[in-house]
Design a protein around this motif. Structure first.
Motif, PDB file in Angstrom:
ATOM      1  N   ARG A   1       0.727  -5.622   4.364  1.00 39.44           N
ATOM      2  CA  ARG A   1       0.297  -4.331   3.833  1.00 39.44           C
ATOM      3  C   ARG A   1       1.417  -3.301   3.757  1.00 39.44           C
ATOM      4  O   ARG A   1       1.317  -2.325   3.016  1.00 39.44           O
ATOM      5  CB  ARG A   1      -0.878  -3.790   4.637  1.00 39.44           C
ATOM      6  CG  ARG A   1      -0.591  -3.504   6.103  1.00 39.44           C
ATOM      7  CD  ARG A   1      -1.861  -3.027   6.802  1.00 39.44           C
ATOM      8  NE  ARG A   1      -2.358  -1.771   6.232  1.00 39.44           N
ATOM      9  CZ  ARG A   1      -3.646  -1.419   6.234  1.00 39.44           C
ATOM     10  NH1 ARG A   1      -4.566  -2.212   6.745  1.00 39.44           N
ATOM     11  NH2 ARG A   1      -4.012  -0.264   5.715  1.00 39.44           N
ATOM     12  N   ARG A   2       2.500  -3.495   4.494  1.00 37.79           N
ATOM     13  CA  ARG A   2       3.607  -2.533   4.451  1.00 37.79           C
ATOM     14  C   ARG A   2       4.535  -2.767   3.264  1.00 37.79           C
ATOM     15  O   ARG A   2       5.371  -1.909   2.959  1.00 37.79           O
ATOM     16  CB  ARG A   2       4.401  -2.596   5.755  1.00 37.79           C
ATOM     17  CG  ARG A   2       3.619  -2.106   6.972  1.00 37.79           C
ATOM     18  CD  ARG A   2       4.488  -2.057   8.194  1.00 37.79           C
ATOM     19  NE  ARG A   2       3.748  -1.548   9.355  1.00 37.79           N
ATOM     20  CZ  ARG A   2       4.276  -1.361  10.559  1.00 37.79           C
ATOM     21  NH1 ARG A   2       5.555  -1.646  10.766  1.00 37.79           N
ATOM     22  NH2 ARG A   2       3.535  -0.903  11.557  1.00 37.79           N
ATOM     23  N   LYS A   3       4.379  -3.905   2.615  1.00 37.97           N
ATOM     24  CA  LYS A   3       5.246  -4.212   1.479  1.00 37.97           C
ATOM     25  C   LYS A   3       4.606  -3.752   0.165  1.00 37.97           C
ATOM     26  O   LYS A   3       3.394  -3.636   0.059  1.00 37.97           O
ATOM     27  CB  LYS A   3       5.505  -5.720   1.413  1.00 37.97           C
ATOM     28  CG  LYS A   3       6.355  -6.248   2.556  1.00 37.97           C
ATOM     29  CD  LYS A   3       6.697  -7.708   2.333  1.00 37.97           C
ATOM     30  CE  LYS A   3       7.629  -8.223   3.428  1.00 37.97           C
ATOM     31  NZ  LYS A   3       8.003  -9.645   3.195  1.00 37.97           N
ATOM     32  N   MET A   4       5.465  -3.489  -0.808  1.00 43.10           N
ATOM     33  CA  MET A   4       4.972  -3.239  -2.151  1.00 43.10           C
ATOM     34  C   MET A   4       4.262  -4.495  -2.654  1.00 43.10           C
ATOM     35  O   MET A   4       4.610  -5.613  -2.275  1.00 43.10           O
ATOM     36  CB  MET A   4       6.125  -2.893  -3.088  1.00 43.10           C
ATOM     37  CG  MET A   4       6.877  -1.619  -2.701  1.00 43.10           C
ATOM     38  SD  MET A   4       5.847  -0.142  -2.845  1.00 43.10           S
ATOM     39  CE  MET A   4       7.064   1.131  -2.451  1.00 43.10           C
ATOM     40  N   LEU A   5       3.303  -4.296  -3.536  1.00 45.63           N
ATOM     41  CA  LEU A   5       2.535  -5.439  -4.026  1.00 45.63           C
ATOM     42  C   LEU A   5       3.402  -6.447  -4.772  1.00 45.63           C
ATOM     43  O   LEU A   5       3.090  -7.641  -4.796  1.00 45.63           O
ATOM     44  CB  LEU A   5       1.396  -4.959  -4.924  1.00 45.63           C
ATOM     45  CG  LEU A   5       0.273  -4.199  -4.201  1.00 45.63           C
ATOM     46  CD1 LEU A   5      -0.748  -3.690  -5.206  1.00 45.63           C
ATOM     47  CD2 LEU A   5      -0.407  -5.069  -3.163  1.00 45.63           C
ATOM     48  N   SER A   6       4.486  -5.990  -5.352  1.00 46.22           N
ATOM     49  CA  SER A   6       5.393  -6.912  -6.044  1.00 46.22           C
ATOM     50  C   SER A   6       5.887  -7.996  -5.096  1.00 46.22           C
ATOM     51  O   SER A   6       6.109  -9.144  -5.506  1.00 46.22           O
ATOM     52  CB  SER A   6       6.577  -6.155  -6.636  1.00 46.22           C
ATOM     53  OG  SER A   6       7.250  -5.399  -5.641  1.00 46.22           O
ATOM     54  N   ASN A   7       6.054  -7.646  -3.807  1.00 45.75           N
ATOM     55  CA  ASN A   7       6.469  -8.631  -2.803  1.00 45.75           C
ATOM     56  C   ASN A   7       5.278  -9.261  -2.091  1.00 45.75           C
ATOM     57  O   ASN A   7       5.256 -10.470  -1.850  1.00 45.75           O
ATOM     58  CB  ASN A   7       7.393  -7.977  -1.773  1.00 45.75           C
ATOM     59  CG  ASN A   7       8.747  -7.635  -2.348  1.00 45.75           C
ATOM     60  OD1 ASN A   7       9.323  -8.431  -3.089  1.00 45.75           O
ATOM     61  ND2 ASN A   7       9.269  -6.460  -2.022  1.00 45.75           N
TER      62      ASN A   7
END
Length: 255
Positions: A214-220
């Motif tokens: 959840r801390r990452k951008m959705l692209s990752n």
């Protein structure tokens, strides 16, 4: 009717505050079949049996409680099931068809409350209302809007089908024995105007994958299922999106 007080067993926390019990059962406004999960010694049951507009069923895993409910209320194996809620076929035990509607109410055990709501989603077209007492943080998470740390997988999945209200908090002193945390009562009402517009299993996969990091951008975060796909909101985090935006992503990845 003699009002029943909670009994302590199985290391669980049983509600003893009768005013809280009345408030919980008073929140439930649907009619027809309703299933109470884990009635124990009937602290909620005593108020539900007074409702002539309800067809009450109960599922209880503790045999001592089952015997008590049979003796004091006259329940039989037609409406009281000695079983694990998570394992039973609800239509079979309730004698319903997949087109029939029913509701759920209960003081949900902390350790399986999330699993209970995932099972509600399995019956989402039939479960018209849920009133449940859970650990406060679980209730807040389910009712939370996007944009904060409480918002999570169950928030998105349930809000895609239900209008959700965090009703009130119940302090530890209302239970025997007292838990170490506050409890919260939530109410879910099925909104049949909400149409998902995509495959639920794929939608669920997208939501779970997004919140796993959840801390990452959705692209990752969504690379495990969308490495080759283009989708909207790539530069957002999962907690920033509502269920309609996750639907858009699901369609972009799989359709």
């Amino acid at each position: 009717m003699e009002k029943v007080r909670a009994k302590k067993h199985l290391g669980q926390h049983f509600l003893k505050d009768l005013s809280a019990a009345q408030k919980i059962t008073g929140l439930y406004r649907s009619t027809g079949p309703v299933l109470e999960i884990g009635p124990g010694m009937g602290v909620l049951t005593q108020y539900l049996v007074e409702r002539k507009d309800l067809e009450l069923f109960l599922v209880e895993i503790d045999r001592e409680s089952v015997a008590y409910l049979q003796k004091h209320y006259g329940f039989t194996d037609k409406n009281l099931f000695d079983a694990d809620f998570l394992e039973v076929d609800l239509n079979r035990v309730l004698g319903l068809t997949p087109d029939d509607k029913f509701g759920i109410i209960g003081n949900f055990p902390y350790n399986i409350s999330s699993q209970i709501f995932f099972k509600v989603l399995d019956y989402k077209d039939q479960v018209q209302e849920v009133v449940g007492m859970v650990q406060k943080e679980v209730g807040q998470r389910i009712a939370s809007p996007p944009g904060n740390k409480d918002y999570g997988i169950l928030s998105v999945l349930l809000q895609a089908y239900y209008d959700i209200e965090y009703a009130f908090t119940v302090p530890p002193g209302a239970f025997d024995p007292p838990p170490k945390v506050d409890s919260g009562v939530i109410r879910l009402v099925r909104n049949y105007d909400k149409v998902l517009g995509c495959d639920f299993k794929k939608f669920k996969l997208v939501v779970k994958t997004a919140f796993n990091q959840r801390r990452k951008m959705l692209s990752n975060a969504l690379k495990p299922i969308a490495a080759q796909a283009e989708f909207p909101y790539e530069n957002k985090r999962a907690e920033q999106l509502d269920y309609t935006q996750f639907v858009e992503i699901t369609k972009a990845i799989f359709e």
